[in-house]
Scaffold this motif. Sequence first.
Motif, PDB file in Angstrom:
ATOM      1  N   ASP A   9       0.834  -1.214   0.000  1.00 25.36           N
ATOM      2  CA  ASP A   9       0.000   0.000   0.000  1.00 25.36           C
ATOM      3  C   ASP A   9       0.865   1.260   0.000  1.00 25.36           C
ATOM      4  N   THR A  10       0.497   2.202  -0.852  1.00 27.95           N
ATOM      5  CA  THR A  10       1.261   3.451  -0.925  1.00 27.95           C
ATOM      6  C   THR A  10       0.392   4.691  -0.637  1.00 27.95           C
ATOM      7  N   THR A  11      -0.706   4.467   0.110  1.00 32.58           N
ATOM      8  CA  THR A  11      -1.599   5.587   0.437  1.00 32.58           C
ATOM      9  C   THR A  11      -0.868   6.730   1.141  1.00 32.58           C
ATOM     10  N   LEU A  12      -0.027   6.371   2.108  1.00 37.94           N
ATOM     11  CA  LEU A  12       0.586   7.410   2.952  1.00 37.94           C
ATOM     12  C   LEU A  12       1.723   8.140   2.242  1.00 37.94           C
ATOM     13  N   ARG A  13       2.163   7.624   1.105  1.00 43.45           N
ATOM     14  CA  ARG A  13       3.229   8.299   0.349  1.00 43.45           C
ATOM     15  C   ARG A  13       2.667   8.793  -0.988  1.00 43.45           C
ATOM     16  N   ASP A  14       2.415   7.891  -1.915  1.00 40.00           N
ATOM     17  CA  ASP A  14       1.955   8.346  -3.241  1.00 40.00           C
ATOM     18  C   ASP A  14       0.508   8.841  -3.169  1.00 40.00           C
ATOM     19  N   GLY A  15      -0.323   8.178  -2.354  1.00 38.29           N
ATOM     20  CA  GLY A  15      -1.710   8.631  -2.187  1.00 38.29           C
ATOM     21  C   GLY A  15      -1.752  10.055  -1.651  1.00 38.29           C
ATOM     22  N   ALA A  16      -0.834  10.348  -0.729  1.00 38.03           N
ATOM     23  CA  ALA A  16      -0.798  11.686  -0.108  1.00 38.03           C
ATOM     24  C   ALA A  16      -0.370  12.766  -1.103  1.00 38.03           C
ATOM     25  N   GLN A  17       0.106  12.355  -2.276  1.00 36.30           N
ATOM     26  CA  GLN A  17       0.469  13.342  -3.301  1.00 36.30           C
ATOM     27  C   GLN A  17      -0.786  13.886  -4.021  1.00 36.30           C
ATOM     28  N   LEU A  23      -2.221  15.078   5.231  1.00 36.49           N
ATOM     29  CA  LEU A  23      -2.358  14.187   6.380  1.00 36.49           C
ATOM     30  C   LEU A  23      -1.419  14.605   7.502  1.00 36.49           C
ATOM     31  N   SER A  24      -1.946  14.624   8.709  1.00 36.70           N
ATOM     32  CA  SER A  24      -1.075  14.837   9.872  1.00 36.70           C
ATOM     33  C   SER A  24      -0.435  13.497  10.222  1.00 36.70           C
ATOM     34  N   VAL A  25       0.541  13.523  11.133  1.00 35.94           N
ATOM     35  CA  VAL A  25       1.159  12.263  11.553  1.00 35.94           C
ATOM     36  C   VAL A  25       0.103  11.382  12.221  1.00 35.94           C
ATOM     37  N   ALA A  26      -0.750  12.008  13.025  1.00 34.69           N
ATOM     38  CA  ALA A  26      -1.807  11.228  13.696  1.00 34.69           C
ATOM     39  C   ALA A  26      -2.728  10.581  12.654  1.00 34.69           C
ATOM     40  N   ASP A  27      -3.067  11.332  11.591  1.00 33.21           N
ATOM     41  CA  ASP A  27      -3.904  10.758  10.518  1.00 33.21           C
ATOM     42  C   ASP A  27      -3.211   9.540   9.917  1.00 33.21           C
ATOM     43  N   LYS A  28      -1.913   9.687   9.681  1.00 35.89           N
ATOM     44  CA  LYS A  28      -1.173   8.591   9.030  1.00 35.89           C
ATOM     45  C   LYS A  28      -1.176   7.336   9.909  1.00 35.89           C
ATOM     46  N   LEU A  29      -1.047   7.556  11.206  1.00 37.60           N
ATOM     47  CA  LEU A  29      -1.038   6.397  12.112  1.00 37.60           C
ATOM     48  C   LEU A  29      -2.397   5.700  12.084  1.00 37.60           C
ATOM     49  N   VAL A  30      -3.469   6.502  12.043  1.00 38.86           N
ATOM     50  CA  VAL A  30      -4.819   5.902  12.016  1.00 38.86           C
ATOM     51  C   VAL A  30      -5.003   5.121  10.712  1.00 38.86           C
ATOM     52  N   ILE A  31      -4.593   5.716   9.604  1.00 38.47           N
ATOM     53  CA  ILE A  31      -4.769   5.036   8.306  1.00 38.47           C
ATOM     54  C   ILE A  31      -3.940   3.757   8.262  1.00 38.47           C
ATOM     55  N   THR A 271     -15.292  -2.372   2.966  1.00 36.87           N
ATOM     56  CA  THR A 271     -16.132  -1.178   2.784  1.00 36.87           C
ATOM     57  C   THR A 271     -15.996  -0.257   3.991  1.00 36.87           C
ATOM     58  N   ARG A 272     -16.046  -0.847   5.168  1.00 34.22           N
ATOM     59  CA  ARG A 272     -15.900  -0.023   6.381  1.00 34.22           C
ATOM     60  C   ARG A 272     -14.539   0.674   6.389  1.00 34.22           C
ATOM     61  N   ILE A 273     -13.493  -0.085   6.026  1.00 33.51           N
ATOM     62  CA  ILE A 273     -12.142   0.483   6.041  1.00 33.51           C
ATOM     63  C   ILE A 273     -12.028   1.624   5.028  1.00 33.51           C
ATOM     64  N   ALA A 274     -12.588   1.411   3.838  1.00 35.30           N
ATOM     65  CA  ALA A 274     -12.535   2.461   2.805  1.00 35.30           C
ATOM     66  C   ALA A 274     -13.193   3.740   3.316  1.00 35.30           C
ATOM     67  N   HIS A 275     -14.332   3.590   3.987  1.00 34.00           N
ATOM     68  CA  HIS A 275     -15.046   4.774   4.476  1.00 34.00           C
ATOM     69  C   HIS A 275     -14.347   5.381   5.683  1.00 34.00           C
ATOM     70  N   ALA A 276     -13.768   4.534   6.518  1.00 35.31           N
ATOM     71  CA  ALA A 276     -13.030   5.062   7.682  1.00 35.31           C
ATOM     72  C   ALA A 276     -11.842   5.904   7.203  1.00 35.31           C
ATOM     73  N   SER A 278     -11.708   7.499   4.363  1.00 34.69           N
ATOM     74  CA  SER A 278     -12.280   8.751   3.829  1.00 34.69           C
ATOM     75  C   SER A 278     -12.550   9.752   4.940  1.00 34.69           C
ATOM     76  N   GLU A 279     -12.981   9.243   6.078  1.00 34.15           N
ATOM     77  CA  GLU A 279     -13.226  10.142   7.214  1.00 34.15           C
ATOM     78  C   GLU A 279     -11.940  10.853   7.612  1.00 34.15           C
ATOM     79  N   VAL A 280     -10.843  10.091   7.623  1.00 34.19           N
ATOM     80  CA  VAL A 280      -9.570  10.685   8.054  1.00 34.19           C
ATOM     81  C   VAL A 280      -9.042  11.661   6.996  1.00 34.19           C
ATOM     82  N   THR A 281      -9.154  11.288   5.739  1.00 37.92           N
ATOM     83  CA  THR A 281      -8.634  12.172   4.686  1.00 37.92           C
ATOM     84  C   THR A 281      -9.555  13.370   4.471  1.00 37.92           C
TER      85      THR A 281
END
Length: 525
Positions: A9-17, A23-31, A271-276, A278-281
Motif C-alpha cells: 500500500d502506498t496511500t501514505l506516500r503516493d496517495g498523499a500526493q 495528512l497529519s502524523v496522527a492521521d497517518k497512524l490511524v490510516i 467497505t468499512r475500512i474504505a469509508h473510515a 475517507s473520514e480521516v482524509t
Amino acid sequence: MNDSFHVYDTTLRDGAQQEGLALSVADKLVIARQLDGLGVGFIEGGWPGAIPKDTEFFERARTELDLKHAQLAAFGMTRRADLAAADDPQVAALRDSLAPVVTLVAKAHDRHVELALRTTLDECLAMVRDTVEHLVSEGRRVFVDAEHFFNGYQDNPAYALEFVRTAAEAGASLVALCDTNGGMLPSELGDVVHTVIERTGARVGIHCHDDSGCAVANSLIAIEAGATHVQGAANGYGERTGNANLFTIVANLQLKKNLHVVPDDSLAEMTRIAHAISEVTNIAPHTKQPYVGFSAFAHKAGIHASAVKADPMLYQHIDPEVVGNDMRMLVSEMAGRASIELKGRELGYDLSGDRDALSRITEKVKVLEAQGHSFEAADASFELLILDELKGEESQRFFDVESWRVIVEQRQDGSHMSEATVKLHARGERIISVGEGNGPVNALDTALRNAIGQIYPELAELELRDYKVRILEGDHGSSSRTRVLVTTTDGRDEWATVGVQENIVAASWNAIVEAVTYGLLKLEG
Ligand SMILES: CC(=O)SCCNC(=O)CCNC(=O)[C@H](O)C(C)(C)COP(=O)(O)OP(=O)(O)OC[C@H]1O[C@@H](n2cnc3c(N)ncnc32)[C@H](O)[C@@H]1OP(=O)(O)O
Ligand SMILES: CC(=O)C(=O)O
C-alpha cells in the motif's frame, strides 16, 4: 505474511500526493492501522528525511503502531550523483527510519536521467547499485521503484532492462515497474512485463497510475504476466487522476483471480475500512467506487429489481456482503412493483402479499416523481407513503396544520431575522406558536417544534442536519418548482424527507412536516 505475493500500500506516500489531501502524523497512524486491519503486506509510510512529518511518522510508528500483518516501508531516492551512498543524508534518513523495508525510487527512462538527473546512464545505474548494496548491508530489505519504466522501455529497452538487472544483482528483492505517467494500456503493458521477467529473471512488481483510466486493469494484466507484487492506494488516492485503487485490485485478485491476498474476514471489512479512511482524509467517499462505493450495489431500474427479487445475483457480480457492502433498492420513477416490494422489505414492511397496495404505491411514486419529488434520497418520505397506503393518512397524523406564515426582516445594521407563526391542532387543542430564526426555514422549523413540543416534548431531541434545494424546470425562472431535501437526526439515526412546491418556503415546510412526522413515528416506536 505471504511472501510469494505482495500487496503493497502506498496511500501514505503516493496517495498523499493527491491535490487537496494533507495528512497529519496522527492521521497517518490511524490510516496505517486501518490498512493493517485489511491485511496488506506492506505499508509505505512516507519519505523520511525529505518530509519532516514522515520522519516523525517512522519515529512514532515504533511505539504507537502494533501492526499485525504489515511491514512498514520507507520510501526515498537513491544516492545523489557523485556522492557515496553511505555519505548521502537522504539515504541515511531512510536507514535511520528503522523501517525494515526501504523502497528506492530511481529513473528507468534515459530521457529523465539526462534531463532531470543531468547525469549519465552509467552513473544512474551506479547510484542504484551502490544504494541498494549499502542498505542491504545495513540489514534492510530493499525494493526498487523503476520510475517511468514503461516509457523508458519504449524509448530505450536496453537501458530499462539493464536497470532491472542492476537492481536485482545488487540485492533488491524486487523491482516494481512504474507506469509513472499513467498512460499505458493493458495489452502493451502486459507484454512488457512478460518480456522483462523473461529477459532478466528478476522478481517484478507493478505500480500504476490512472491517467488512462486503466490503472487497475494494468495492474491485473501485469500480475497475469508474472508480477508478484502490486502497489496501490486506498480509494485510488494519488497525484493527478490517482494511483491504482488498492481496494479494487485486492477484491479482484481475491474474488476473481483466486489469489488469496488478504484474510477473508478482512475482505469483509473492506467497505468499512474504505469509508473510515475517507473520514480521516476528509475526502467524501466516491459513491461509484467499485466494490466499496455506496452505489456499488444500488438498483434503480424496475426490470432489474424484478429480477433481483428472484435472485440478487442476476444483477450483481458478487455478493456485496463479501466486501462488507450492502445491496440497496432505489425508489424512483423507474420503479416497478418489485422495486417497491424490495424497498419495503429493506424498510421492514412485507408488501409481498398485497399486489393492489404495491400497484397503488408504484403509481403514486411515479406521479409524485413526475411532479418533481425524488424518493431516491428520501427514504423517510417513501416510508410515510407506504404507511399512508397501509394504515391510511389519518392514522399517522400527529397534528393538523391550520396555517403558517413567515416574514423576513432586514435590520438597519444589515442583519437579517425571520419570524414564523404556526397555527395547528393536536390532541384536541388549537396551538399558536412563534419561532425566530436566521432564515425563514429555520424560523418555521422552530415555530413548528415550539408548537407541538408542548404536546410531544420528545421532539426536543430532533435536529435539522442538512438542507438541500434544487430548482426544477429551470427554464421557468423564479416560477419554477423547487425540491427541498431535509435530513433530520434524533442523535442516533438520520432520515431524509422531500418537499416539492413552486414556493421554496412551502417546499421546505412540507419537507420539515414530513421530517417531524417521521420523527414522532420513530419516537412512538
Ligand atoms: C514518481 C514519484 O512520485 S517520486 C516521489 C516524489 N515525491 C516527492 O518529490 C515528495 C518529496 N520531495 C521533496 O521533499 C523534495 O523534492 C526532496 C527533499 C526530495 C528534494 O528536494 P531538493 O533537494 O530541494 O530538490 P528538488 O526537489 O528541487 O529536485 C529534486 C532533486 O533530486 C534529484 N533526483 C530526482 N530523482 C532522483 C533519484 N531517483 N535519485 C537521485 N536523485 C534524484 C533531481 O535531479 C534534483 O536534483 P538537483 O537538486 O541536483 O536539481
Ligand atoms: C514511484 C512512483 O510513485 C511512480 O513512479 O509513479
